[in-house]
Design a protein around this motif. Structure first.
Motif, PDB file in Angstrom:
ATOM      1  N   PRO A  78      -2.092  55.228 -52.291  1.00  0.00           N
ATOM      2  CA  PRO A  78      -2.529  54.727 -50.978  1.00  0.00           C
ATOM      3  C   PRO A  78      -2.101  55.639 -49.840  1.00  0.00           C
ATOM      4  O   PRO A  78      -2.820  55.781 -48.845  1.00  0.00           O
ATOM      5  CB  PRO A  78      -1.842  53.362 -50.895  1.00  0.00           C
ATOM      6  CG  PRO A  78      -1.614  52.951 -52.311  1.00  0.00           C
ATOM      7  CD  PRO A  78      -1.341  54.229 -53.053  1.00  0.00           C
TER       8      PRO A  78
ATOM      9  N   ARG B 200      -6.803  55.954 -44.390  1.00  0.00           N
ATOM     10  CA  ARG B 200      -6.387  54.866 -43.497  1.00  0.00           C
ATOM     11  C   ARG B 200      -4.873  54.688 -43.452  1.00  0.00           C
ATOM     12  O   ARG B 200      -4.380  53.846 -42.722  1.00  0.00           O
ATOM     13  CB  ARG B 200      -7.038  53.553 -43.956  1.00  0.00           C
ATOM     14  CG  ARG B 200      -8.534  53.627 -43.969  1.00  0.00           C
ATOM     15  CD  ARG B 200      -9.261  52.342 -44.305  1.00  0.00           C
ATOM     16  NE  ARG B 200      -8.484  51.229 -44.768  1.00  0.00           N
ATOM     17  CZ  ARG B 200      -8.840  49.963 -44.551  1.00  0.00           C
ATOM     18  NH1 ARG B 200      -9.915  49.701 -43.836  1.00  0.00           N
ATOM     19  NH2 ARG B 200      -8.134  48.976 -45.035  1.00  0.00           N
ATOM     20  N   TRP B 201      -4.140  55.458 -44.204  1.00  0.00           N
ATOM     21  CA  TRP B 201      -2.683  55.279 -44.271  1.00  0.00           C
ATOM     22  C   TRP B 201      -2.001  55.790 -43.001  1.00  0.00           C
ATOM     23  O   TRP B 201      -2.323  56.851 -42.476  1.00  0.00           O
ATOM     24  CB  TRP B 201      -2.113  56.036 -45.467  1.00  0.00           C
ATOM     25  CG  TRP B 201      -0.636  55.784 -45.640  1.00  0.00           C
ATOM     26  CD1 TRP B 201       0.383  56.491 -45.087  1.00  0.00           C
ATOM     27  CD2 TRP B 201      -0.038  54.742 -46.382  1.00  0.00           C
ATOM     28  NE1 TRP B 201       1.600  55.963 -45.453  1.00  0.00           N
ATOM     29  CE2 TRP B 201       1.371  54.873 -46.252  1.00  0.00           C
ATOM     30  CE3 TRP B 201      -0.537  53.695 -47.160  1.00  0.00           C
ATOM     31  CZ2 TRP B 201       2.275  54.009 -46.860  1.00  0.00           C
ATOM     32  CZ3 TRP B 201       0.364  52.828 -47.778  1.00  0.00           C
ATOM     33  CH2 TRP B 201       1.736  52.994 -47.625  1.00  0.00           C
TER      34      TRP B 201
ATOM     35  N   THR C 265      -5.104  59.087 -40.265  1.00  0.00           N
ATOM     36  CA  THR C 265      -6.272  58.561 -39.578  1.00  0.00           C
ATOM     37  C   THR C 265      -6.909  59.570 -38.630  1.00  0.00           C
ATOM     38  O   THR C 265      -7.973  59.310 -38.081  1.00  0.00           O
ATOM     39  CB  THR C 265      -5.893  57.297 -38.780  1.00  0.00           C
ATOM     40  OG1 THR C 265      -4.801  57.611 -37.909  1.00  0.00           O
ATOM     41  CG2 THR C 265      -5.471  56.180 -39.716  1.00  0.00           C
TER      42      THR C 265
ATOM     43  N   GLY D  63      -6.504  46.284 -46.895  1.00  0.00           N
ATOM     44  CA  GLY D  63      -5.398  47.054 -47.447  1.00  0.00           C
ATOM     45  C   GLY D  63      -4.085  46.304 -47.304  1.00  0.00           C
ATOM     46  O   GLY D  63      -4.053  45.113 -47.003  1.00  0.00           O
TER      47      GLY D  63
ATOM     48  N   ASP E 227      -2.104  50.795 -45.389  1.00  0.00           N
ATOM     49  CA  ASP E 227      -3.512  51.148 -45.190  1.00  0.00           C
ATOM     50  C   ASP E 227      -4.332  49.939 -44.773  1.00  0.00           C
ATOM     51  O   ASP E 227      -5.558  49.977 -44.793  1.00  0.00           O
ATOM     52  CB  ASP E 227      -4.104  51.778 -46.448  1.00  0.00           C
ATOM     53  CG  ASP E 227      -4.040  50.863 -47.666  1.00  0.00           C
ATOM     54  OD1 ASP E 227      -3.409  49.782 -47.573  1.00  0.00           O
ATOM     55  OD2 ASP E 227      -4.603  51.227 -48.713  1.00  0.00           O
TER      56      ASP E 227
END
Length: 363
Positions: free
Chosen positions: A32, A37-38, A63, A158, A196
């Motif tokens: 992840p 998106r982390w 991001t 997430g 995330d």
């Protein structure tokens, strides 16, 4: 407990359409932490004995257009003086995060968690320096914790997690810019959040830190972490019975636990989490409904817990959606803030003028 005000839990459809584009320009792995998106953030929130407040945060995430970029903001807000505002933005090559998340470095700046060794106590050190500003703030946890208070949940496609690395800490050190600032002594907390997921609605963090009693609350979306200090130990608290997450929390109470009454103090500040982005990137965030503002307000609280009562300095942090206005925060004017300018990495700037009390909770 008052329910949070309604906001979109995940990015709007327009923003979701941009995510595949971002995925093409970042390298993604199987973990992840490698996904587009982390993001993670370390925060040191301080209440100095001189009445100022410290709001320091280090952010690393995927991001942006480059995976693993790092951003650092260290602010010290005063009641009657211009603030100290420090910023640094670095590329992935200058970002170093240890596997246990106890050390994050952005070039020579960073946050390091030192374990107790010999006569040296456990401490978390924030360090930052350039030609105009310097910070070396040590947060010594009041009580060693094998497992700090933490919460983890699924939301917004997430996972998101929050932990209080130092739920109550004694602060010492130095934080200055030019002739502003100087010695730091007081109390504070160190928080770590990341994942995330996309928690819904605004984020609210509130801490009241007395000598013998303390309370902390961090609420964001479906997640809530609450802790207290009593009888020389840290305890995790359940959800508060009274806590207005949509506005200024005048009272906070827990069943069979602490009760707080609050009044706002004078020191306060406002910053933009995405001010480091280009105008084009800022417009994209605003277009997707993801533009945010971060507000910090100092308060004075009275903690009552059983037969104990104590007056305690308090700090309220609010991060919520806001209308984009060209990437410039609306900041309170200090008496000696004669000039204005936009922040640049590693530089100090005085805030632009704004109406007294603008966008802040009422007295």
């Amino acid at each position: 407990m008052t329910r949070p005000e309604v906001e979109t839990a995940v990015p709007s459809r327009r923003w979701m359409g941009l995510l595949p584009v971002l995925a093409l320009v970042v390298a993604c792995g199987d973990r992840p932490q490698d996904g587009p998106r982390w993001r993670e953030q370390w925060e040191l929130l301080g209440l100095a004995e001189d009445g100022s407040v410290i709001d320091a945060r280090l952010t690393v995430g995927n991001t942006g257009l480059l995976r693993g970029q790092g951003h650092m903001r260290v602010d010290r807000w005063f009641e009657e003086r211009a603030p100290v505002l420090y910023g640094r933005d670095v590329g992935p090559a200058e970002v170093e995060v240890s596997a246990d998340r106890r050390r994050v470095m952005l070039g020579l700046d960073g946050l390091t968690h030192h374990a107790a060794e010999g006569e040296a106590p456990e401490r978390i050190t924030l360090q930052a320096r350039d030609q105009e500003a310097s910070a070396a703030v040590h947060a010594a946890p009041r009580f060693p914790l094998a497992e700090p208070p933490a919460t983890r949940w699924q939301e917004g496609g997430g996972e998101w997690a929050v932990e209080a690395l130092a739920p109550v800490a004694d602060l010492s050190g130095w934080l200055s810019g030019g002739e502003r600032g100087g010695l730091v002594t007081g109390r504070g907390v160190v928080l770590h959040r990341g994942g995330d997921g996309y928690p819904a609605g605004p984020r609210t963090t509130f801490v009241a830190l007395g000598h013998d009693l303390a309370v902390g609350i961090d609420q964001h979306g479906a997640g809530l972490l609450a802790w207290g200090m009593k009888d020389g130990r840290i305890v995790e608290l359940g959800a508060p019975e009274t806590f207005d997450v949509n506005g200024w929390p005048r009272t906070v109470s827990f069943r069979d636990g602490p009760e707080l009454t609050l009044r706002r103090d004078r020191a306060r500040g406002e910053r933009l989490p995405f001010e480091h982005l280009t105008q084009v990137e800022q417009r994209l965030l605003a277009w997707g409904g993801l533009w945010k503002v971060r507000r910090v307000v100092r308060a004075i609280g009275t903690i009552r817990w059983g037969d104990q009562e104590e007056l305690a300095p308090a700090l309220w942090v609010r991060v919520l959606s806001d209308a984009w206005s060209g990437g410039h925060a609306v900041l309170p004017e200090a008496p000696d803030a004669a000039s204005s300018g936009a922040d640049a990495p590693g530089r100090i700037s005085r805030p632009p003028a704004a109406p007294a009390g603008a966008a802040f909770p009422p007295e």
